[in-house]
Write a protein that holds these residues in place. Structure first.
Motif, PDB file in Angstrom:
ATOM      1  N   GLY A 114       0.822  -1.203   0.000  1.00 58.49           N
ATOM      2  CA  GLY A 114       0.000   0.000   0.000  1.00 58.49           C
ATOM      3  C   GLY A 114       0.854   1.249   0.000  1.00 58.49           C
ATOM      4  O   GLY A 114       1.947   1.275   0.566  1.00 58.49           O
ATOM      5  N   GLU A 115       0.348   2.289  -0.642  1.00 57.90           N
ATOM      6  CA  GLU A 115       1.017   3.579  -0.644  1.00 57.90           C
ATOM      7  C   GLU A 115      -0.026   4.680  -0.489  1.00 57.90           C
ATOM      8  O   GLU A 115      -1.136   4.569  -1.005  1.00 57.90           O
ATOM      9  CB  GLU A 115       1.819   3.788  -1.934  1.00 57.90           C
ATOM     10  CG  GLU A 115       2.944   2.780  -2.115  1.00 57.90           C
ATOM     11  CD  GLU A 115       3.808   3.056  -3.347  1.00 57.90           C
ATOM     12  OE1 GLU A 115       3.628   4.128  -3.972  1.00 57.90           O
ATOM     13  OE2 GLU A 115       4.648   2.203  -3.673  1.00 57.90           O
ATOM     14  N   ALA A 116       0.346   5.722   0.241  1.00 59.03           N
ATOM     15  CA  ALA A 116      -0.524   6.871   0.441  1.00 59.03           C
ATOM     16  C   ALA A 116       0.359   8.080   0.723  1.00 59.03           C
ATOM     17  O   ALA A 116       1.583   7.960   0.816  1.00 59.03           O
ATOM     18  CB  ALA A 116      -1.503   6.620   1.590  1.00 59.03           C
ATOM     19  N   PHE A 117      -0.275   9.233   0.877  1.00 56.78           N
ATOM     20  CA  PHE A 117       0.495  10.425   1.207  1.00 56.78           C
ATOM     21  C   PHE A 117      -0.400  11.422   1.930  1.00 56.78           C
ATOM     22  O   PHE A 117      -1.630  11.309   1.917  1.00 56.78           O
ATOM     23  CB  PHE A 117       1.122  11.051  -0.039  1.00 56.78           C
ATOM     24  CG  PHE A 117       0.132  11.509  -1.084  1.00 56.78           C
ATOM     25  CD1 PHE A 117      -0.205  12.849  -1.217  1.00 56.78           C
ATOM     26  CD2 PHE A 117      -0.449  10.596  -1.958  1.00 56.78           C
ATOM     27  CE1 PHE A 117      -1.102  13.278  -2.178  1.00 56.78           C
ATOM     28  CE2 PHE A 117      -1.350  11.010  -2.937  1.00 56.78           C
ATOM     29  CZ  PHE A 117      -1.672  12.359  -3.043  1.00 56.78           C
ATOM     30  N   LEU A 118       0.234  12.389   2.592  1.00 58.54           N
ATOM     31  CA  LEU A 118      -0.486  13.428   3.311  1.00 58.54           C
ATOM     32  C   LEU A 118      -0.008  14.787   2.842  1.00 58.54           C
ATOM     33  O   LEU A 118       1.183  14.987   2.580  1.00 58.54           O
ATOM     34  CB  LEU A 118      -0.271  13.324   4.824  1.00 58.54           C
ATOM     35  CG  LEU A 118      -0.690  12.036   5.514  1.00 58.54           C
ATOM     36  CD1 LEU A 118       0.528  11.148   5.766  1.00 58.54           C
ATOM     37  CD2 LEU A 118      -1.393  12.321   6.844  1.00 58.54           C
ATOM     38  N   THR A 119      -0.956  15.748   2.767  1.00 57.03           N
ATOM     39  CA  THR A 119      -0.618  17.125   2.443  1.00 57.03           C
ATOM     40  C   THR A 119      -1.207  18.047   3.496  1.00 57.03           C
ATOM     41  O   THR A 119      -2.239  17.738   4.107  1.00 57.03           O
ATOM     42  CB  THR A 119      -1.139  17.521   1.059  1.00 57.03           C
ATOM     43  OG1 THR A 119      -2.569  17.298   1.002  1.00 57.03           O
ATOM     44  CG2 THR A 119      -0.474  16.700  -0.029  1.00 57.03           C
ATOM     45  N   TRP A 120      -0.548  19.168   3.706  1.00 56.97           N
ATOM     46  CA  TRP A 120      -0.973  20.152   4.702  1.00 56.97           C
ATOM     47  C   TRP A 120      -1.969  21.109   4.059  1.00 56.97           C
ATOM     48  O   TRP A 120      -1.705  21.672   2.992  1.00 56.97           O
ATOM     49  CB  TRP A 120       0.241  20.915   5.217  1.00 56.97           C
ATOM     50  CG  TRP A 120      -0.063  21.903   6.295  1.00 56.97           C
ATOM     51  CD1 TRP A 120      -0.135  23.261   6.175  1.00 56.97           C
ATOM     52  CD2 TRP A 120      -0.338  21.619   7.673  1.00 56.97           C
ATOM     53  NE1 TRP A 120      -0.442  23.837   7.378  1.00 56.97           N
ATOM     54  CE2 TRP A 120      -0.571  22.853   8.323  1.00 56.97           C
ATOM     55  CE3 TRP A 120      -0.410  20.439   8.415  1.00 56.97           C
ATOM     56  CZ2 TRP A 120      -0.864  22.938   9.678  1.00 56.97           C
ATOM     57  CZ3 TRP A 120      -0.706  20.528   9.768  1.00 56.97           C
ATOM     58  CH2 TRP A 120      -0.927  21.749  10.387  1.00 56.97           C
ATOM     59  N   ASP A 121      -3.136  21.286   4.688  1.00 57.86           N
ATOM     60  CA  ASP A 121      -4.171  22.146   4.104  1.00 57.86           C
ATOM     61  C   ASP A 121      -4.229  23.527   4.744  1.00 57.86           C
ATOM     62  O   ASP A 121      -5.162  24.294   4.498  1.00 57.86           O
ATOM     63  CB  ASP A 121      -5.541  21.461   4.180  1.00 57.86           C
ATOM     64  CG  ASP A 121      -6.088  21.372   5.599  1.00 57.86           C
ATOM     65  OD1 ASP A 121      -5.393  21.793   6.552  1.00 57.86           O
ATOM     66  OD2 ASP A 121      -7.230  20.898   5.773  1.00 57.86           O
ATOM     67  N   GLY A 122      -3.217  23.837   5.561  1.00 49.15           N
ATOM     68  CA  GLY A 122      -3.212  25.119   6.265  1.00 49.15           C
ATOM     69  C   GLY A 122      -3.636  24.994   7.701  1.00 49.15           C
ATOM     70  O   GLY A 122      -3.351  25.869   8.529  1.00 49.15           O
ATOM     71  N   THR A 123      -4.318  23.879   8.025  1.00 50.86           N
ATOM     72  CA  THR A 123      -4.775  23.635   9.395  1.00 50.86           C
ATOM     73  C   THR A 123      -4.290  22.293   9.930  1.00 50.86           C
ATOM     74  O   THR A 123      -3.860  22.178  11.072  1.00 50.86           O
ATOM     75  CB  THR A 123      -6.318  23.665   9.461  1.00 50.86           C
ATOM     76  OG1 THR A 123      -6.779  24.927   8.960  1.00 50.86           O
ATOM     77  CG2 THR A 123      -6.802  23.477  10.890  1.00 50.86           C
ATOM     78  N   ARG A 124      -4.339  21.267   9.067  1.00 49.28           N
ATOM     79  CA  ARG A 124      -3.929  19.932   9.487  1.00 49.28           C
ATOM     80  C   ARG A 124      -3.504  19.133   8.256  1.00 49.28           C
ATOM     81  O   ARG A 124      -3.715  19.547   7.114  1.00 49.28           O
ATOM     82  CB  ARG A 124      -5.076  19.220  10.202  1.00 49.28           C
ATOM     83  CG  ARG A 124      -6.295  18.935   9.330  1.00 49.28           C
ATOM     84  CD  ARG A 124      -7.424  18.312  10.125  1.00 49.28           C
ATOM     85  NE  ARG A 124      -8.591  18.034   9.322  1.00 49.28           N
ATOM     86  CZ  ARG A 124      -8.799  16.905   8.642  1.00 49.28           C
ATOM     87  NH1 ARG A 124      -7.886  15.945   8.677  1.00 49.28           N
ATOM     88  NH2 ARG A 124      -9.905  16.720   7.953  1.00 49.28           N
TER      89      ARG A 124
END
Length: 326
Positions: free
Chosen positions: A139-149
């Motif tokens: 599995g692969e995924a990623f996270l991005t910052w939206d300005g709050t979390r």
């Protein structure tokens, strides 16, 4: 109270969480053999009968793709529909997440004891984060910052085409092309991929097999645990198994580096799944970092990327709880 679950083909884990204690602290937790139940709703009913409490919201990480609020579980004859499940629960909000999305959701709430840091790097504040997890599949995924979390995003990156780095891996690709029309990273970097690597090492590299291990493999329904145990043994180690695991770790390092470039993971790369903690001594070698960073003109960039291995086996459950609370 919030209800969260980690739903797999073999087992289903449910737990209750309280907003005050947060998504890292389950108050009641129970494991169910998935195949013995006709549906997730049946398991939830049994769980809540034992732990009756009003539920504010629920979220479940599921081993399979989630499309339009529906999920089919890999290796299990279940289809989970968020709207139907919500109706059964009396209108309680239900959120379904891919299991890697759930692990990614857990990253911001993991504690230092949940991790082994391979390199601290120089993380960029609010930079993207990559998550790669070889378990049964890749599995692969990623996270991005939206300005709050940080917000998690699923992917099916584990099914991209395997790209060999050297002659041995070129030979591996040729070997597997005789069995599969498409050789993905999952075919060589996962629990289901380990036997493929073993067969290649046995047939093409070492051209031999340890008799005791061969006997165990012949009788096993799942050869991967045997290969891992024999390859990591401190006494009577199987050379074919050890070479298999070293090849697996090399490929994992290369694909983790690929993921870091694809999402520009300046916030770090987190390695999850059930396999990495079992081969941690091999991952902690300097060779892993060298292969991770071996990206030509972008090697210097990857030198600054932090790399962590997730040791906490309930990370997906914690991530589902965090999703329920947001």
């Amino acid at each position: 109270m919030y209800l969260a679950g980690d739903i797999g083909g073999t087992k289903t884990i449910l737990a209750l969480f309280d907003q005050n204690t947060g998504p890292h602290t389950p108050l009641n937790i129970q494991t169910f053999p998935s195949a013995r139940y006709p549906s997730l709703a049946a398991i939830i009913a049994e769980f809540l009968s034992a732990h009756p409490t009003p539920i504010a919201a629920t979220a479940f990480g599921v081993a399979g793709p989630v499309v339009a609020g529906r999920a089919s579980i890999t290796n299990l004859a279940w289809t989970i529909d968020a709207a139907e499940l919500s109706a059964v629960l009396g209108g309680v909000p239900v959120r379904l997440l891919n299991d890697l999305e759930a692990i990614a959701q857990s990253v911001p709430i993991l504690k230092p004891a949940d991790l082994v840091t391979l390199t601290a790097g120089t993380p960029v504040a609010d930079g993207a984060i990559g998550v790669i997890a070889p378990g049964t599949g890749l599995g692969e995924a990623f996270l991005t910052w939206d300005g709050t979390r940080y917000r998690p995003h699923p992917s099916e990156g584990g099914h991209t085409t395997f790209a060999p780095r050297n002659q041995i891996e070129k030979d591996l690709l040729d070997y597997l092309h005789q069995r599969f029309s498409h050789v993905s990273y999952e075919r060589v970097c996962s629990g289901i991929g380990i036997p493929n690597l073993y067969a290649f090492v046995r047939d093409r590299l070492l051209q031999r097999e340890t008799p005791a291990v061969a006997e165990q493999l012949a009788a096993a329904t799942d050869p991967t645990p045997i290969i891992v145990q024999a390859g990591m043994a401190t006494e009577d180690m199987c050379l074919v198994c050890r070479t298999t695991l070293e090849l697996f770790v090399d490929i994992l390092a290369a694909e983790a580096g690929n993921l870091a470039l694809k999402v520009l993971a300046t916030g770090g790369v987190y390695i999850g799944g059930g396999l990495p903690p079992r081969v941690l001594p091999l991952i902690k070698r300097e060779r892993f970092l060298q292969i991770f960073r071996d990206k030509g003109r972008f090697s210097d960039l990857l030198t600054n990327v932090p790399i962590h291995v997730i040791l906490e086996p309930k990370a997906g459950l914690f991530g589902a709880a965090a999703a329920a609370m947001t």
